[in-house]
Design an enzyme around this catalytic site. Structure first.
Site, PDB file in Angstrom:
ATOM      1  N   HIS B 316       0.852  -1.182   0.000  1.00  0.00           N
ATOM      2  CA  HIS B 316       0.000   0.000   0.000  1.00  0.00           C
ATOM      3  C   HIS B 316       0.892   1.237   0.000  1.00  0.00           C
ATOM      4  O   HIS B 316       1.830   1.321   0.788  1.00  0.00           O
ATOM      5  CB  HIS B 316      -0.897  -0.023   1.237  1.00  0.00           C
ATOM      6  CG  HIS B 316      -2.067   0.882   1.125  1.00  0.00           C
ATOM      7  ND1 HIS B 316      -1.930   2.237   1.220  1.00  0.00           N
ATOM      8  CD2 HIS B 316      -3.370   0.633   0.914  1.00  0.00           C
ATOM      9  CE1 HIS B 316      -3.135   2.790   1.078  1.00  0.00           C
ATOM     10  NE2 HIS B 316      -4.017   1.838   0.887  1.00  0.00           N
ATOM     11  N   ARG B 336      -6.017  10.252  -0.751  1.00  0.00           N
ATOM     12  CA  ARG B 336      -5.599  10.618  -2.102  1.00  0.00           C
ATOM     13  C   ARG B 336      -6.796  10.774  -3.022  1.00  0.00           C
ATOM     14  O   ARG B 336      -6.826  11.648  -3.879  1.00  0.00           O
ATOM     15  CB  ARG B 336      -4.623   9.580  -2.651  1.00  0.00           C
ATOM     16  CG  ARG B 336      -3.201   9.809  -2.168  1.00  0.00           C
ATOM     17  CD  ARG B 336      -2.269   8.715  -2.622  1.00  0.00           C
ATOM     18  NE  ARG B 336      -2.641   7.426  -2.051  1.00  0.00           N
ATOM     19  CZ  ARG B 336      -2.758   6.302  -2.727  1.00  0.00           C
ATOM     20  NH1 ARG B 336      -2.510   6.290  -4.011  1.00  0.00           N
ATOM     21  NH2 ARG B 336      -3.108   5.187  -2.128  1.00  0.00           N
TER      22      ARG B 336
END
Lengths: 214, 551
Positions: B316, B336
């Protein structure tokens, strides 16, 4: 990079470490064997690394999670073992089935000590998540199932159970109320419909679909 | 690894114009240079076992090709316990299997290395997929999962996952697990649904942002209160037991509290030991639980089970890089996707934040490797600039990034004023042991369920499918095992498979002094040899190895 050293005591052993380190990290750095009392390593959700701590110059002993607590000069730490605790509040999966009007009778039968709360606040001060444990116990003992919400963020570390002089087991009472109110009273319409469709064979999967492109 | 001093980097961040990053010319070269799955030398070919010739990460290969920790002689005098179903692992998959097997009438032992509930399950934040929406269907869940896994998942398993998912949610509700609602009340309301990356419909059900905690505390309580399940905490699996035909007929556990081996003769053994994060493949930090050391995977492989997609892991991009006590912890992709930028120590954006996960990870690693990372208290990462996002889109933190806010406070950061420091973290094992819809493996008597099994996620797992997998396949394995278990233990149990295994190791020139499974991370300072010296009451009190006693 240079950081100042601090000296802490863990289970009677002196460990020199840095103030940026958690108690668990300080133990690992010091070469201590760490094979229990450890779990999620910092997220603070597993409730495994329970400790009692006393800060330098203070007389009060507080409960905390070792993964979330940083080292500071003179910190004294004692890990709490997870005793193979005798669970005196035992109930079956179908405990809450039947007449839900009499749910308070069920709560009282399974957690009778909740009626005898001394309001000492021990549970609240023991909780490393600062939940309103005592309030939850009071609501549950009055048959108010909104008690469930008081335990939303409970990690089941059992610190309140240890702290309670009346042996109420507040976190297990909280979980009991959460489980029963969901099991008997939570029926989302979309899920009910989808289960019905699948069971009647109205919704099936074609595994041979040629393309899996959108 | 060094980087630009944190204070200096903060000043540059404030002065930054947040200009769009330059496009990456050669993605292939970036991945090869910096991504652990592609980097030269990070994979090796397995020399022994059912997957001989397949590639897998070096650190995992060492564990998979390790020698057994025990000989027949070690087991002399160990107590022998009989059961029908033995389940190894106290996370969501193990508990679902245990509850189902017990309900089906099987005699069940659940053994776990740490304590029941200590698992990746309890740490899961996002949620659990189930196609319940009016606009959704189990067919869509099936197709989305297959597509996200790059088309290489086992269709039968994915179909099973998607079609059982709604019933698994009902099963959880019946045991007392709560889910968030989008509208209406507890009766007749509609479940809150979130959309996972790569899905065509919103399908993730959740309880706030600690879905795994809500699931695990319900399952743990249910198991602890079920008198039909014998629960053994602090009993790691050390080896599987075999008969002369190579079938799995039980397991050797080591009781860490009593310092002794225990032999469990079982008709069916269900491994639910989770993932591999704590092996720190390619020296990566991990978001995984302390116990995720691939124990079950290693032993399943040793007894002959086939594995798949063993070279595919999820790194990740946004694991925590500072402070150290949360290193590797996960910051969800939500930040994000809400628009937060990634910046290096020069105050420059360096990658399209919403590019594929492997590209973003590689780009962050490049910045750190080339000295443009940010250094704070010895930790190196890049900035995830939440303050700038909050200025650009006021209210984002409070409305969309609740979990991040909680995490930031844990780190002692005000997320509206100070950026988080991030770097990629090892998150999930996509592949694993080959299973069928009932969790059975190529070894008779051996079942696998949960993260250590493979085939459901292909080469990339969608958010929310891990929690669904452990319930759906945990239940199926538990039911099938209870129904097919024999009441009588195998007449001859032993370590028959080890002879062939050691022969293979010698023939392939592999070291015989690399023992496995690891049981604990290397920094646990645990030595199994030292531990064995504690047996037989020679030394029964805990004595610290290096730290001094208080005078």
């Amino acid at each position: 990079m240079q950081t100042s050293q601090v000296r802490i005591t863990v289970n009677g052993c002196v460990i020199d470490t840095e103030p940026t380190r958690s108690i668990l990290e300080a133990m690992i750095d010091a070469g201590e064997t760490l094979i229990d009392g450890v779990g999620c390593m910092g997220q603070g959700v597993c409730g495994s690394c329970r400790v009692l701590v006393r800060r330098q110059g203070e007389s009060e002993v507080l409960s905390a999670l070792a993964c979330e607590t940083r080292a500071c000069e003179g910190l004294q730490v004692a890990f709490l073992d997870h005793l193979p605790m005798h669970r005196h509040h035992v109930y079956a999966m179908d405990d809450w089935n039947g007449d839900s009007w009499r749910i308070l009778e069920r709560i009282n039968a399974t957690f009778p000590e909740a009626q005898h709360c001394r309001h000492c606040g021990g549970c609240d001060s023991a909780c490393p998540k600062h939940l309103q444990v005592h309030k939850g116990v009071m609501l549950a003992a009055a048959g108010d199932l909104s008690a469930a919400e008081c335990f939303d963020e409970c990690i089941m570390c059992d610190l309140c159970t240890i702290a309670c002089p009346e042996l109420i087991s507040p976190n297990h009472l909280g979980l009991y109320v959460r489980r029963l109110s969901t099991a008997i009273g939570f029926r989302p319409a979309d899920l009910v419909l989808r289960l019905h469709q699948i069971e009647r064979g109205e919704m099936v999967i074609d595994q041979d679909v040629a393309s899996t492109q959108p | 690894m060094t980087g630009i001093d944190h204070r200096l980097a903060l000043e540059r961040l404030l002065a930054s114009d947040h200009a769009a990053p330059n496009p990456i010319d050669d993605i292939e070269a970036l991945l090869k240079a910096h991504h652990p799955d592609y980097r030269e030398g990070s994979l090796v070919s397995l020399a022994v076992g059912a997957n001989r010739g397949s590639e897998c990460p070096t650190a995992l290969a060492a564990s998979l090709q390790s020698n057994a920790r025990i000989e027949d002689a070690d087991l002399a005098g160990a107590p022998v316990v009989d059961t029908e179903v033995l389940i190894i692992g106290g996370g969501g998959a193990g508990c679902a299997a245990a509850l189902t097997a017990a309900e089906a009438g099987g005699r069940v032992i659940l053994a776990t290395k740490l304590r029941i509930g200590d698992s990746n399950t309890v740490m899961a934040e996002g949620g659990i997929q189930a196609a319940v929406g009016e606009d959704d269907s189990i067919q869509r869940h099936f197709e989305d999962t297959l597509r996200a896994g790059h088309g290489c998942a086992d269709r039968r398993l994915v179909a099973c996952l998607a079609s059982s998912a709604p019933d698994s949610i009902r099963w959880l509700i019946d045991r007392g697990m709560r889910f968030d609602l989008a509208e209406g009340g507890a009766i007749g309301g509609k479940l809150l649904r979130k959309k996972p990356g790569g899905a065509t419909r919103a399908r993730i059900l959740s309880f706030k942002d600690y879905t795994g905690l809500e699931m695990m505390r319900v399952l743990r309580e249910a198991v602890e209160l079920d008198e039909r399940i014998r629960l053994w905490n602090r009993c790691p699996l050390v080896e599987l037991l075999s008969d002369e035909a190579g079938h799995c007929v039980g397991a050797v556990l080591y009781d860490l509290a009593l310092h002794r081996f225990v032999l469990v003769r079982a008709s069916c053994v269900i491994l639910a030991t989770g993932g591999v994060g704590r092996l720190h493949l390619n020296d990566f930090p991990t978001s995984n639980h302390y116990g995720a050391t691939a124990d079950g995977l290693v032993l399943a492989y040793r007894i002959g089970a086939a594995l798949r997609e063993l070279d595919s892991f999820q790194y990740h991009p946004t694991g925590i890089a500072w402070p150290s006590f949360r290193l590797g912890g996960l910051i969800s992709e939500a930040a994000r996707s809400a628009g937060a930028h990634l910046l290096n120590g020069l105050g420059e954006r360096f990658v399209d934040e919403l590019a594929a996960r492997d590209v973003v990870s590689a780009a962050i690693l490049r910045e750190c490797a080339e000295g443009r990372g940010i250094e704070r208290e010895g930790m190196v990462g890049v900035f995830l600039d939440i303050p700038e996002l909050e200025r650009r889109q006021p209210g984002t933190l409070a409305q969309r990034l609740i979990s991040l806010g909680h995490l930031a406070r844990q780190c002692g950061i005000d997320p509206s004023r100070e950026p988080m420091m991030v770097r990629p973290t090892l998150h999930y094992q996509n592949g694993g042991v080959v299973i069928d819809e009932n969790g059975t493996t190529s070894v008779p008597g051996l079942y696998c369920t949960g993260e250590l099994s493979g085939g459901i996620h292909g080469r990339n797992r969608m958010m929310g499918n891990a929690l669904q997998e452990i319930i759906t396949f945990g239940r199926r394995a538990g039911l099938h095992a209870a129904r097919s278990a024999s009441r009588h233990p195998a007449p001859k149990v032993g370590l028959f498979h080890l002879q062939g295994w050691r022969r293979q190791l010698v023939a392939a020139g592999m070291p015989l002094d690399r023992f496995g499974p690891d049981l604990f991370p290397r920094y646990a300072n645990f030595d199994f040899g030292d531990e064995l010296a504690l047996r037989g009451g020679k030394r029964t009190t805990y004595a610290p190895k290096r730290a001094r006693r208080v005078e």
